[in-house]
Write an enzyme that holds these catalytic residues in place. Sequence first.
Site, PDB file in Angstrom:
ATOM      1  N   ARG A  80      11.325  -5.273   4.927  1.00  0.00           N
ATOM      2  CA  ARG A  80      11.039  -3.847   4.668  1.00  0.00           C
ATOM      3  C   ARG A  80      12.051  -2.955   5.384  1.00  0.00           C
ATOM      4  O   ARG A  80      12.401  -3.171   6.540  1.00  0.00           O
ATOM      5  CB  ARG A  80       9.630  -3.520   5.148  1.00  0.00           C
ATOM      6  CG  ARG A  80       9.332  -2.029   5.186  1.00  0.00           C
ATOM      7  CD  ARG A  80       7.865  -1.718   5.216  1.00  0.00           C
ATOM      8  NE  ARG A  80       7.116  -2.434   6.229  1.00  0.00           N
ATOM      9  CZ  ARG A  80       5.783  -2.546   6.228  1.00  0.00           C
ATOM     10  NH1 ARG A  80       5.074  -1.979   5.264  1.00  0.00           N
ATOM     11  NH2 ARG A  80       5.174  -3.212   7.178  1.00  0.00           N
ATOM     12  N   ARG A  83      11.181  -0.948  10.844  1.00  0.00           N
ATOM     13  CA  ARG A  83      10.114  -0.597  11.775  1.00  0.00           C
ATOM     14  C   ARG A  83      10.118  -1.535  12.965  1.00  0.00           C
ATOM     15  O   ARG A  83      10.311  -2.741  12.811  1.00  0.00           O
ATOM     16  CB  ARG A  83       8.764  -0.704  11.059  1.00  0.00           C
ATOM     17  CG  ARG A  83       8.392   0.545  10.302  1.00  0.00           C
ATOM     18  CD  ARG A  83       7.206   0.354   9.414  1.00  0.00           C
ATOM     19  NE  ARG A  83       6.050  -0.296  10.033  1.00  0.00           N
ATOM     20  CZ  ARG A  83       4.890  -0.469   9.417  1.00  0.00           C
ATOM     21  NH1 ARG A  83       4.735  -0.040   8.171  1.00  0.00           N
ATOM     22  NH2 ARG A  83       3.889  -1.067  10.024  1.00  0.00           N
ATOM     23  N   LYS A 100       0.821  -1.213   0.000  1.00  0.00           N
ATOM     24  CA  LYS A 100       0.000   0.000   0.000  1.00  0.00           C
ATOM     25  C   LYS A 100       0.856   1.264   0.000  1.00  0.00           C
ATOM     26  O   LYS A 100       0.658   2.164  -0.810  1.00  0.00           O
ATOM     27  CB  LYS A 100      -0.922   0.031   1.245  1.00  0.00           C
ATOM     28  CG  LYS A 100      -1.890  -1.125   1.309  1.00  0.00           C
ATOM     29  CD  LYS A 100      -2.776  -1.056   2.547  1.00  0.00           C
ATOM     30  CE  LYS A 100      -2.036  -1.204   3.858  1.00  0.00           C
ATOM     31  NZ  LYS A 100      -1.433  -2.520   4.076  1.00  0.00           N
ATOM     32  N   ARG A 125      -9.834   0.610   8.854  1.00  0.00           N
ATOM     33  CA  ARG A 125      -9.352  -0.758   9.093  1.00  0.00           C
ATOM     34  C   ARG A 125     -10.394  -1.624   9.783  1.00  0.00           C
ATOM     35  O   ARG A 125     -10.121  -2.771  10.082  1.00  0.00           O
ATOM     36  CB  ARG A 125      -8.114  -0.694   9.975  1.00  0.00           C
ATOM     37  CG  ARG A 125      -6.818  -0.961   9.183  1.00  0.00           C
ATOM     38  CD  ARG A 125      -5.684  -0.764  10.143  1.00  0.00           C
ATOM     39  NE  ARG A 125      -4.480  -1.450   9.848  1.00  0.00           N
ATOM     40  CZ  ARG A 125      -3.403  -0.872   9.309  1.00  0.00           C
ATOM     41  NH1 ARG A 125      -3.442   0.373   8.903  1.00  0.00           N
ATOM     42  NH2 ARG A 125      -2.300  -1.557   9.171  1.00  0.00           N
ATOM     43  N   ARG A 165      -1.011  -9.144  13.235  1.00  0.00           N
ATOM     44  CA  ARG A 165      -1.444  -8.148  12.240  1.00  0.00           C
ATOM     45  C   ARG A 165      -2.257  -8.815  11.119  1.00  0.00           C
ATOM     46  O   ARG A 165      -3.243  -8.261  10.642  1.00  0.00           O
ATOM     47  CB  ARG A 165      -0.231  -7.385  11.690  1.00  0.00           C
ATOM     48  CG  ARG A 165       0.317  -6.401  12.741  1.00  0.00           C
ATOM     49  CD  ARG A 165       1.758  -6.059  12.520  1.00  0.00           C
ATOM     50  NE  ARG A 165       1.964  -5.209  11.365  1.00  0.00           N
ATOM     51  CZ  ARG A 165       3.162  -4.965  10.844  1.00  0.00           C
ATOM     52  NH1 ARG A 165       4.243  -5.499  11.382  1.00  0.00           N
ATOM     53  NH2 ARG A 165       3.277  -4.183   9.803  1.00  0.00           N
TER      54      ARG A 165
HETATM   55  P1  ADP Z   1       2.128  -1.872   3.201  1.00  0.00           P
HETATM   56  O1  ADP Z   1       2.118  -0.374   3.173  1.00  0.00           O
HETATM   57  O2  ADP Z   1       0.938  -2.476   2.494  1.00  0.00           O
HETATM   58  O3  ADP Z   1       2.291  -2.447   4.572  1.00  0.00           O
HETATM   59  P2  ADP Z   1       4.686  -1.592   1.797  1.00  0.00           P
HETATM   60  O4  ADP Z   1       4.317  -0.747   0.632  1.00  0.00           O
HETATM   61  O5  ADP Z   1       5.449  -0.954   2.890  1.00  0.00           O
HETATM   62  O6  ADP Z   1       3.383  -2.365   2.377  1.00  0.00           O
HETATM   63  O7  ADP Z   1       5.486  -2.848   1.230  1.00  0.00           O
HETATM   64  C1  ADP Z   1       5.992  -3.851   2.106  1.00  0.00           C
HETATM   65  C2  ADP Z   1       7.377  -4.277   1.623  1.00  0.00           C
HETATM   66  O8  ADP Z   1       7.258  -5.008   0.405  1.00  0.00           O
HETATM   67  C3  ADP Z   1       8.336  -3.114   1.327  1.00  0.00           C
HETATM   68  O9  ADP Z   1       9.617  -3.496   1.728  1.00  0.00           O
HETATM   69  C4  ADP Z   1       8.222  -2.933  -0.204  1.00  0.00           C
HETATM   70  O10 ADP Z   1       9.444  -2.428  -0.754  1.00  0.00           O
HETATM   71  C5  ADP Z   1       7.953  -4.363  -0.672  1.00  0.00           C
HETATM   72  N1  ADP Z   1       7.038  -4.430  -1.823  1.00  0.00           N
HETATM   73  C6  ADP Z   1       5.963  -3.627  -2.064  1.00  0.00           C
HETATM   74  N2  ADP Z   1       5.332  -4.009  -3.194  1.00  0.00           N
HETATM   75  C7  ADP Z   1       6.003  -5.096  -3.662  1.00  0.00           C
HETATM   76  C8  ADP Z   1       5.839  -5.946  -4.803  1.00  0.00           C
HETATM   77  N3  ADP Z   1       4.834  -5.759  -5.672  1.00  0.00           N
HETATM   78  N4  ADP Z   1       6.720  -6.955  -4.962  1.00  0.00           N
HETATM   79  C9  ADP Z   1       7.723  -7.160  -4.076  1.00  0.00           C
HETATM   80  N5  ADP Z   1       7.950  -6.391  -2.997  1.00  0.00           N
HETATM   81  C10 ADP Z   1       7.091  -5.362  -2.773  1.00  0.00           C
HETATM   82  P1  AMP Z   2       0.667   0.467   8.953  1.00  0.00           P
HETATM   83  O1  AMP Z   2       1.803   1.418   8.801  1.00  0.00           O
HETATM   84  O2  AMP Z   2      -0.521   0.816   8.121  1.00  0.00           O
HETATM   85  O3  AMP Z   2       1.110  -0.975   8.750  1.00  0.00           O
HETATM   86  O4  AMP Z   2       0.170   0.580  10.471  1.00  0.00           O
HETATM   87  C1  AMP Z   2       1.006   0.247  11.548  1.00  0.00           C
HETATM   88  C2  AMP Z   2       0.181   0.057  12.802  1.00  0.00           C
HETATM   89  O5  AMP Z   2      -0.461   1.297  13.161  1.00  0.00           O
HETATM   90  C3  AMP Z   2      -0.945  -0.971  12.719  1.00  0.00           C
HETATM   91  O6  AMP Z   2      -0.506  -2.312  12.951  1.00  0.00           O
HETATM   92  C4  AMP Z   2      -1.897  -0.472  13.812  1.00  0.00           C
HETATM   93  O7  AMP Z   2      -1.436  -0.857  15.096  1.00  0.00           O
HETATM   94  C5  AMP Z   2      -1.759   1.048  13.694  1.00  0.00           C
HETATM   95  N1  AMP Z   2      -2.763   1.614  12.775  1.00  0.00           N
HETATM   96  C6  AMP Z   2      -2.554   2.165  11.547  1.00  0.00           C
HETATM   97  N2  AMP Z   2      -3.695   2.551  10.980  1.00  0.00           N
HETATM   98  C7  AMP Z   2      -4.687   2.232  11.867  1.00  0.00           C
HETATM   99  C8  AMP Z   2      -6.101   2.351  11.865  1.00  0.00           C
HETATM  100  N3  AMP Z   2      -6.772   2.859  10.814  1.00  0.00           N
HETATM  101  N4  AMP Z   2      -6.777   1.919  12.963  1.00  0.00           N
HETATM  102  C9  AMP Z   2      -6.147   1.398  14.014  1.00  0.00           C
HETATM  103  N5  AMP Z   2      -4.817   1.228  14.081  1.00  0.00           N
HETATM  104  C10 AMP Z   2      -4.079   1.637  13.017  1.00  0.00           C
END
Ligand code: ADP
Ligand code: AMP
Length: 217
Positions: free
Chosen positions: A128, A161, A14, A89, A172
């Site tokens: 990541r 992170r 995302k 969410r 999660r």
């Molecule tokens: P989210 O925001 O949904 O938690 P991220 O965008 O941070 O996910 O992506 C999670 C990890 O996967 C990051 O390290 C990113 O670089 C990698 N990633 C994202 N999209 C892809 C993809 N299509 N293929 C492989 N790796 C990806």
């Molecule tokens: P994310 O960066 O989207 O993976 O979010 C990291 C963490 O933040 C999640 O695992 C939740 O603990 C918290 N969080 C993010 N967005 C929300 C939301 N809309 N509602 C509740 N908790 C959230």
Amino acid sequence: MKNLLIMGAPGAGKGTQASLIKNEYQIAHISTGDMFREAMSNQTPVGLEAKKYIDNGLLVPDTITVKLVEERLQKDDCKNGFLLDGFPRNISQAEALDKMLASSGIKLSGVINIQTDDLVLIDRIVGRRTCPVCKEGYHITSKKPKVENVCDKCGATLVQRADDNVETVSNRLKVYHEQTAPVLDYYKKQGLVIDVDGMQDINDVFKEITKKLGDNK
Ligand code: ADP
Ligand code: AMP
């Protein structure tokens, strides 16, 4: 003008796609996860409270999260469109968002749903890396920085992170399947969901998104 949501499991991509979409359509990217991480690093009251939940892979309570989004959506940069990433969410957040938008006369243009197989998510989450300064995201194998552990864009040292560990991932994913996945059905009923294959490489996912969103900026 586009008022979008981006949904998908944790690690689906995302944030990665949001950063590309934001540049392409010149809209505000609102990530509740980023906002909580900022609040935690500044040790604000919201940050200190949120940390208890985030460290355990649980959702931060709706009262805190909804207020944060409501205040953020009122900022000027959202007037030309926005992309909400990580919110709503659960169903009660979706209902709260509907109310907020209705009171401002704003309609959602679409809900991008990045579809992935759970099997790839652990590798994506554990691999990541993020730039703490400009927030650009990387991955140790699928999106390597040019110089190991250094941000291509601003030169800062990349960080992992605190919640990206195997222990929180299962919580999660459980929270995603139990509470967040039903939100997709909520938007499917409104005909808003745009499914995208998140198992492709990053650029191909982005191409599919822009093709489905169309040229209308
Ligand atoms: P989210 O925001 O949904 O938690 P991220 O965008 O941070 O996910 O992506 C999670 C990890 O996967 C990051 O390290 C990113 O670089 C990698 N990633 C994202 N999209 C892809 C993809 N299509 N293929 C492989 N790796 C990806
Ligand atoms: P994310 O960066 O989207 O993976 O979010 C990291 C963490 O933040 C999640 O695992 C939740 O603990 C918290 N969080 C993010 N967005 C929300 C939301 N809309 N509602 C509740 N908790 C959230």
